[in-house]
Scaffold this motif. Sequence first.
Motif, mmCIF file in Angstrom:
data_model
loop_
_atom_site.group_PDB
_atom_site.id
_atom_site.type_symbol
_atom_site.label_atom_id
_atom_site.label_comp_id
_atom_site.label_asym_id
_atom_site.label_seq_id
_atom_site.Cartn_x
_atom_site.Cartn_y
_atom_site.Cartn_z
ATOM 1 N N ARG A 1 35.757 -24.890 -37.596
ATOM 2 C CA ARG A 1 34.873 -25.786 -36.919
ATOM 3 C C ARG A 1 34.942 -27.226 -37.063
ATOM 4 N N GLY A 2 34.956 -27.846 -35.921
ATOM 5 C CA GLY A 2 35.168 -29.345 -35.682
ATOM 6 C C GLY A 2 36.802 -29.691 -35.884
ATOM 7 N N LYS A 3 37.551 -28.806 -35.912
ATOM 8 C CA LYS A 3 39.053 -29.245 -36.242
ATOM 9 C C LYS A 3 39.760 -28.521 -34.822
ATOM 10 N N PRO A 4 40.912 -29.172 -34.514
ATOM 11 C CA PRO A 4 41.763 -28.719 -33.710
ATOM 12 C C PRO A 4 42.332 -27.197 -34.116
ATOM 13 N N LEU A 5 42.448 -26.161 -33.400
ATOM 14 C CA LEU A 5 42.871 -24.862 -33.747
ATOM 15 C C LEU A 5 43.949 -24.233 -32.822
ATOM 16 N N ARG A 6 45.166 -23.747 -33.170
ATOM 17 C CA ARG A 6 46.168 -23.196 -32.459
ATOM 18 C C ARG A 6 45.511 -21.537 -32.580
ATOM 19 N N VAL A 7 45.470 -20.960 -31.215
ATOM 20 C CA VAL A 7 45.059 -19.629 -31.337
ATOM 21 C C VAL A 7 45.851 -18.841 -30.377
ATOM 22 N N LEU A 8 45.507 -17.566 -30.425
ATOM 23 C CA LEU A 8 46.487 -16.563 -29.661
ATOM 24 C C LEU A 8 45.678 -15.715 -28.885
ATOM 25 N N VAL A 9 45.902 -15.768 -27.685
ATOM 26 C CA VAL A 9 44.873 -15.153 -26.721
ATOM 27 C C VAL A 9 45.139 -13.613 -26.848
ATOM 28 N N VAL A 10 43.981 -12.876 -27.113
ATOM 29 C CA VAL A 10 44.028 -11.538 -27.424
ATOM 30 C C VAL A 10 43.372 -10.777 -26.071
ATOM 31 N N ASN A 11 42.454 -11.316 -25.205
ATOM 32 C CA ASN A 11 42.011 -10.684 -23.969
ATOM 33 C C ASN A 11 41.420 -11.825 -23.109
ATOM 34 N N ASN A 12 41.428 -11.315 -21.911
ATOM 35 C CA ASN A 12 41.001 -12.513 -20.846
ATOM 36 C C ASN A 12 39.862 -11.830 -20.158
ATOM 37 N N VAL A 13 38.593 -11.854 -19.996
ATOM 38 C CA VAL A 13 37.535 -11.058 -19.228
ATOM 39 C C VAL A 13 36.943 -11.952 -18.350
ATOM 40 N N GLN A 14 36.738 -11.525 -16.889
ATOM 41 C CA GLN A 14 35.931 -12.142 -15.924
ATOM 42 C C GLN A 14 34.570 -11.537 -15.804
ATOM 43 N N THR A 15 33.454 -12.204 -16.159
ATOM 44 C CA THR A 15 32.017 -11.743 -16.153
ATOM 45 C C THR A 15 31.664 -12.417 -14.832
ATOM 46 N N ASN A 16 30.251 -12.033 -14.754
ATOM 47 C CA ASN A 16 29.368 -12.432 -13.714
ATOM 48 C C ASN A 16 29.052 -14.005 -13.951
ATOM 49 N N VAL A 17 29.015 -14.585 -15.285
ATOM 50 C CA VAL A 17 28.799 -15.937 -15.389
ATOM 51 C C VAL A 17 30.163 -16.794 -15.388
ATOM 52 N N GLY A 18 31.354 -16.153 -15.382
ATOM 53 C CA GLY A 18 32.353 -16.845 -15.545
ATOM 54 C C GLY A 18 33.527 -16.202 -16.548
ATOM 55 N N ARG A 19 34.593 -16.813 -16.722
ATOM 56 C CA ARG A 19 35.625 -16.197 -17.269
ATOM 57 C C ARG A 19 35.385 -16.300 -19.059
ATOM 58 N N MET A 20 35.856 -15.481 -19.933
ATOM 59 C CA MET A 20 35.479 -15.508 -21.353
ATOM 60 C C MET A 20 36.958 -15.199 -21.877
ATOM 61 N N ILE A 21 37.632 -15.893 -22.744
ATOM 62 C CA ILE A 21 38.684 -15.556 -23.415
ATOM 63 C C ILE A 21 38.617 -15.385 -25.061
ATOM 64 N N PHE A 22 39.174 -14.214 -25.520
ATOM 65 C CA PHE A 22 39.139 -13.803 -26.659
ATOM 66 C C PHE A 22 40.270 -13.775 -27.514
ATOM 67 N N ALA A 23 40.392 -14.673 -28.502
ATOM 68 C CA ALA A 23 41.573 -15.047 -29.189
ATOM 69 C C ALA A 23 41.352 -14.832 -31.051
ATOM 70 N N LYS A 24 42.444 -15.164 -31.423
ATOM 71 C CA LYS A 24 42.633 -15.117 -32.956
ATOM 72 C C LYS A 24 43.412 -16.278 -33.581
ATOM 73 N N PRO A 25 42.841 -16.823 -34.716
ATOM 74 C CA PRO A 25 44.086 -17.917 -35.114
ATOM 75 C C PRO A 25 45.483 -17.684 -35.188
ATOM 76 N N ASP A 26 46.315 -18.631 -34.737
ATOM 77 C CA ASP A 26 47.611 -18.324 -35.031
ATOM 78 C C ASP A 26 47.978 -18.494 -36.670
ATOM 79 N N GLN A 27 48.532 -17.191 -37.103
ATOM 80 C CA GLN A 27 48.553 -17.048 -38.597
ATOM 81 C C GLN A 27 49.789 -17.879 -38.860
ATOM 82 N N ALA A 28 50.688 -18.308 -38.009
ATOM 83 C CA ALA A 28 51.875 -18.942 -38.457
ATOM 84 C C ALA A 28 51.316 -20.620 -38.362
ATOM 85 N N ALA A 29 50.590 -20.928 -37.658
ATOM 86 C CA ALA A 29 50.226 -22.450 -37.640
ATOM 87 C C ALA A 29 49.306 -22.496 -38.825
#
Length: 340
Positions: free
Chosen positions: A312-340
Amino acid sequence: MLVFRLLMILVGLVAGYAAGRALNMSGPNSEMFLVNTVSLMLAGALLAFLVTPRLEPLLSRSFSGVRRWYSSLAPRTVAAATFGLIVALLLSVLVSNLLASLPIYSWPISILVTLVLAWFFVNYSVQHADAFGLLASQQVRRKKGSKVLDTNVIIDGRVVELAKAGFLEGELLIPSFVLRELQLLADHSDAQRRTRGKRGLAVLEELQELRPLRIDDWDEPGLDKVDDKLIRFARETGGKIVSNDNALSRIAKLQGVEVLSIHEAAVALKPQVQAGDYLTITVSKGGQQQGQGVGYLEDGTMVVVEDGLKFRGKPLRVLVVNNVQTNVGRMIFAKPDQAA
């Protein structure tokens, strides 16, 4: 409903009189006939008086359904159906006169011919209702290619950029009830609503400098909600509604009215993020599940990061796992990049 009760009492009186005539055995001028007829008329009127209150709810629902159905019809459709019925009646008279010389001709055949002609011409006229637009009132003639702006899309302001870019073709229509709503907002005691109303009026002034803008003096006092009036106005004029209200868009589409949704266009133009892509975000808060972190892209898209709360509060490089379109907008699910 007072008129309906009086009408039913009149029907009871007529029924009592008819029953008196049918049961009369001693001649219409006898005193017994008069007494019996008056008694039956009073009995019919009183019976109607007792039965009518129980019939009113059923008839009220039926009349309401018929009234809603009739109100949903476009004037050009009613005009076309009326014209087709007139043609059918005129032709039925001619055909009946031609068939009258036949030995098999009778009045049921005449009624059957009239019904067949009415069915054919009314259906044909309704299917080609656009060709009968001149029969409807001048106020509601079809305006091909016109765009009807609702209150929300005017206040939003992005419609100005669309007009500048040339994406809004045809005439821009503002119903008078939409303009009145903007005026009420601009004069509202609440500061936030007053600001929204003034912004909407400023957007209209800017639009008027870019494109021809016409205020249509149309209203339907029988409808309370502005959205219902807007859908009726678009149906009667043949225009397309320009809106960013998802609920209005759905209701309008269910009623066969075309809608140009600015919200849907903005979602479609957002850059697509696919699974396997890498993003750099800043986790700003926790998610619904334990350890989840939530961050946002520049366009406001929410990114939910698995086990990301500790960053929290730090720039983080993440890997996108899923991209979902909902009624309220788009949501992206990701996990931290282990290499970074």
